[in-house]
Design a protein around this motif. Sequence first.
Motif, PDB file in Angstrom:
ATOM      1  N   SER A 121     130.742  -2.998   6.047  1.00  0.00           N
ATOM      2  CA  SER A 121     131.199  -3.863   7.137  1.00  0.00           C
ATOM      3  C   SER A 121     132.158  -3.162   8.087  1.00  0.00           C
ATOM      4  CB  SER A 121     131.872  -5.107   6.559  1.00  0.00           C
ATOM      5  OG  SER A 121     132.976  -4.743   5.733  1.00  0.00           O
ATOM      6  N   ASP A 122     132.768  -2.049   7.633  1.00  0.00           N
ATOM      7  CA  ASP A 122     133.731  -1.331   8.474  1.00  0.00           C
ATOM      8  C   ASP A 122     133.156  -0.068   9.102  1.00  0.00           C
ATOM      9  OD1 ASP A 122     135.933  -3.039   8.206  1.00  0.00           O
ATOM     10  OD2 ASP A 122     136.448  -2.200   6.259  1.00  0.00           O
ATOM     11  N   LEU A 123     131.865   0.191   8.882  1.00  0.00           N
ATOM     12  CA  LEU A 123     131.267   1.404   9.442  1.00  0.00           C
ATOM     13  C   LEU A 123     131.214   1.371  10.963  1.00  0.00           C
ATOM     14  CD1 LEU A 123     128.328   2.253   7.004  1.00  0.00           C
ATOM     15  CD2 LEU A 123     130.470   3.490   7.322  1.00  0.00           C
ATOM     16  N   SER A 124     131.363   0.179  11.563  1.00  0.00           N
ATOM     17  CA  SER A 124     131.374   0.108  13.028  1.00  0.00           C
ATOM     18  C   SER A 124     132.597   0.810  13.599  1.00  0.00           C
ATOM     19  CB  SER A 124     131.361  -1.354  13.484  1.00  0.00           C
ATOM     20  OG  SER A 124     132.476  -2.052  12.945  1.00  0.00           O
ATOM     21  N   TYR A 125     133.680   0.888  12.809  1.00  0.00           N
ATOM     22  CA  TYR A 125     134.873   1.620  13.234  1.00  0.00           C
ATOM     23  C   TYR A 125     134.704   3.124  12.993  1.00  0.00           C
ATOM     24  CZ  TYR A 125     137.451  -2.841  13.281  1.00  0.00           C
ATOM     25  OH  TYR A 125     137.886  -4.104  13.539  1.00  0.00           O
ATOM     26  N   VAL A 126     134.108   3.439  11.834  1.00  0.00           N
ATOM     27  CA  VAL A 126     134.092   4.827  11.373  1.00  0.00           C
ATOM     28  C   VAL A 126     132.766   5.474  11.757  1.00  0.00           C
ATOM     29  CG1 VAL A 126     134.502   6.339   9.406  1.00  0.00           C
ATOM     30  CG2 VAL A 126     135.521   4.056   9.448  1.00  0.00           C
ATOM     31  N   LYS A 127     132.709   5.969  12.957  1.00  0.00           N
ATOM     32  CA  LYS A 127     131.518   6.657  13.449  1.00  0.00           C
ATOM     33  C   LYS A 127     131.852   8.123  13.712  1.00  0.00           C
ATOM     34  CE  LYS A 127     129.618   2.542  15.728  1.00  0.00           C
ATOM     35  NZ  LYS A 127     129.187   1.956  17.015  1.00  0.00           N
ATOM     36  N   LYS A 128     130.853   8.970  13.604  1.00  0.00           N
ATOM     37  CA  LYS A 128     131.077  10.391  13.834  1.00  0.00           C
ATOM     38  C   LYS A 128     131.628  10.609  15.237  1.00  0.00           C
ATOM     39  CE  LYS A 128     129.006  14.954  13.299  1.00  0.00           C
ATOM     40  NZ  LYS A 128     127.824  15.730  12.886  1.00  0.00           N
ATOM     41  N   GLY A 129     132.747  11.332  15.309  1.00  0.00           N
ATOM     42  CA  GLY A 129     133.400  11.591  16.581  1.00  0.00           C
ATOM     43  C   GLY A 129     134.464  10.583  16.950  1.00  0.00           C
ATOM     44  N   ALA A 130     134.595   9.468  16.164  1.00  0.00           N
ATOM     45  CA  ALA A 130     135.601   8.449  16.453  1.00  0.00           C
ATOM     46  C   ALA A 130     137.005   8.985  16.212  1.00  0.00           C
ATOM     47  CB  ALA A 130     135.353   7.207  15.604  1.00  0.00           C
ATOM     48  N   ALA A 131     137.953   8.579  17.071  1.00  0.00           N
ATOM     49  CA  ALA A 131     139.345   9.017  16.936  1.00  0.00           C
ATOM     50  C   ALA A 131     140.035   8.234  15.822  1.00  0.00           C
ATOM     51  CB  ALA A 131     140.082   8.826  18.245  1.00  0.00           C
ATOM     52  N   ALA A 132     140.948   8.893  15.133  1.00  0.00           N
ATOM     53  CA  ALA A 132     141.702   8.268  14.055  1.00  0.00           C
ATOM     54  C   ALA A 132     143.059   8.938  13.957  1.00  0.00           C
ATOM     55  CB  ALA A 132     140.951   8.385  12.734  1.00  0.00           C
ATOM     56  N   SER A 133     143.981   8.283  13.255  1.00  0.00           N
ATOM     57  CA  SER A 133     145.298   8.875  13.005  1.00  0.00           C
ATOM     58  C   SER A 133     145.584   8.798  11.509  1.00  0.00           C
ATOM     59  CB  SER A 133     146.396   8.150  13.787  1.00  0.00           C
ATOM     60  OG  SER A 133     146.496   6.801  13.369  1.00  0.00           O
ATOM     61  N   PHE A 134     146.375   9.745  11.029  1.00  0.00           N
ATOM     62  CA  PHE A 134     146.709   9.820   9.604  1.00  0.00           C
ATOM     63  C   PHE A 134     148.216   9.873   9.442  1.00  0.00           C
ATOM     64  CE2 PHE A 134     147.966  12.449   5.991  1.00  0.00           C
ATOM     65  CZ  PHE A 134     147.355  11.786   4.946  1.00  0.00           C
ATOM     66  N   GLN A 135     148.730   9.111   8.458  1.00  0.00           N
ATOM     67  CA  GLN A 135     150.143   9.157   8.096  1.00  0.00           C
ATOM     68  C   GLN A 135     150.269   9.332   6.593  1.00  0.00           C
ATOM     69  OE1 GLN A 135     151.394   5.499  10.601  1.00  0.00           O
ATOM     70  NE2 GLN A 135     153.290   6.651  10.317  1.00  0.00           N
ATOM     71  N   LEU A 136     151.230  10.157   6.179  1.00  0.00           N
ATOM     72  CA  LEU A 136     151.477  10.375   4.759  1.00  0.00           C
ATOM     73  C   LEU A 136     152.058   9.121   4.119  1.00  0.00           C
ATOM     74  CD1 LEU A 136     153.003  13.952   5.020  1.00  0.00           C
ATOM     75  CD2 LEU A 136     150.804  13.378   3.960  1.00  0.00           C
ATOM     76  N   SER A 137     151.869   8.994   2.818  1.00  0.00           N
ATOM     77  CA  SER A 137     152.373   7.832   2.085  1.00  0.00           C
ATOM     78  C   SER A 137     153.838   7.961   1.700  1.00  0.00           C
ATOM     79  CB  SER A 137     151.533   7.624   0.819  1.00  0.00           C
ATOM     80  OG  SER A 137     150.195   7.348   1.141  1.00  0.00           O
ATOM     81  N   ASP A 138     154.489   9.056   2.092  1.00  0.00           N
ATOM     82  CA  ASP A 138     155.890   9.269   1.703  1.00  0.00           C
ATOM     83  C   ASP A 138     156.882   8.581   2.623  1.00  0.00           C
ATOM     84  OD1 ASP A 138     155.649  10.764   3.984  1.00  0.00           O
ATOM     85  OD2 ASP A 138     156.157  12.691   3.072  1.00  0.00           O
ATOM     86  N   GLY A 139     156.391   7.736   3.536  1.00  0.00           N
ATOM     87  CA  GLY A 139     157.276   7.042   4.459  1.00  0.00           C
ATOM     88  C   GLY A 139     157.495   7.769   5.770  1.00  0.00           C
TER      89      GLY A 139
END
Length: 397
Positions: free
Chosen positions: A254-272
């Motif tokens: 159901s969430d593959l509409s967000y996650v497409k090849k070439g789609a922009a994303a951001s990542f944050q560490l779990s350490d706060g």
Amino acid sequence: MPKKKLLYVIAGGIALVVVIAAAGKMISSAKTAQEANAIPSIKETAVNVVIAKKSAVESSVSFNASLEASEEGLVSAKTPGKIIQIFFENGKSVSQGEVLAKLDETDIRNNIKTSQAQLNAAKSQLASSQVGLQKIQANLENTQRSYDRTKAMYEQQIVSKADLENAEVALKVALADMESAKAGIDAQKANLQTAETSLSILNDSLKNTSITAPISGVMSGKNIAIGQYINTGTVIGTVQNADPIYAVIDVAESDLSYVKKGAAASFQLSDGSETKYNGTVEIVGGAADPVSRRFQCKIKLDNPKGALKPGVFGRVRFAADGNKQVISLPVKALGESEGSYYVFLNENGTAKKQSVTVGKLFQDSVEITSGVEEGNSIVCTNVGTLQDGDAIRAVAE
């Protein structure tokens, strides 16, 4: 006092006592009935509540992620030997082809000398045999011409049949000598090839006494020591290329509409840490995991300074177009039982347990997609100890 008057006084006293006793019994019975009919006091639990209402939130979806190297190469021995030098430690950055360890090469060098001598001997023998073959070839040609002359003369009756037979025998011998010489040369060529192959293998083994990095990256998993004897295939460490690095997520269909090849994303560490690392989706799994029914996807993140390490956890977020209105509640208002979620509604001082479904998780709140309506009074403290139907007293909203 006359006797008759005394009797009247006694009788009156007795009657008064009876009346008083009856009145006391009635009062006691009434008190007992009042106590029996009294309503016991109900203990109320003080709770904080919030009023459910819709608010605008950024339309996005996020996933738990783990970091993994974009490339990983096992460093292994290609030839057996004793380790005499080690040039790396865990965490060292290395380049492709860099020497990481050295094996003792004494035996291999001695074997190379022996193999080289055998190769030289094989070459000499072949050269000598080829000279001999030339002589045999010349003899065969002379014998063939002699036979041809003898046959012609026999046909002209100049020589006898015995002379022709002798010429035939000489030709057969010459032909046999030629075949034998050729076979000998073929065998010597095979020996020469074997000697060359053996020498080549030994030279490769000599080269492989220097164990090198298969790719550029950072070393880990060192498990060797000076003096240790290792066999072919023994893994002495791992090289991980973490620039770029992948954030790996598992995504529901159901969430593959967000996650497409070439789609922009951001990542944050779990350490706060509030630092965000931008990336793009590079790999979208082609098939769902048969157990989890989710697709593994990888987001490529630039990591030139090596701040991100393989094996570390964090969250990946994908932003969608525009904002949306949702009901969200504090995470602390949410209870969980056997994989299902619930909240307590405050209904006129009574806690009512209500099943809910949840959506996206925000910083300290969670989206409620069903089970709660705008305007509901929601308990947000003591959720873990309340029971359905408990009396509650709201102390704050």
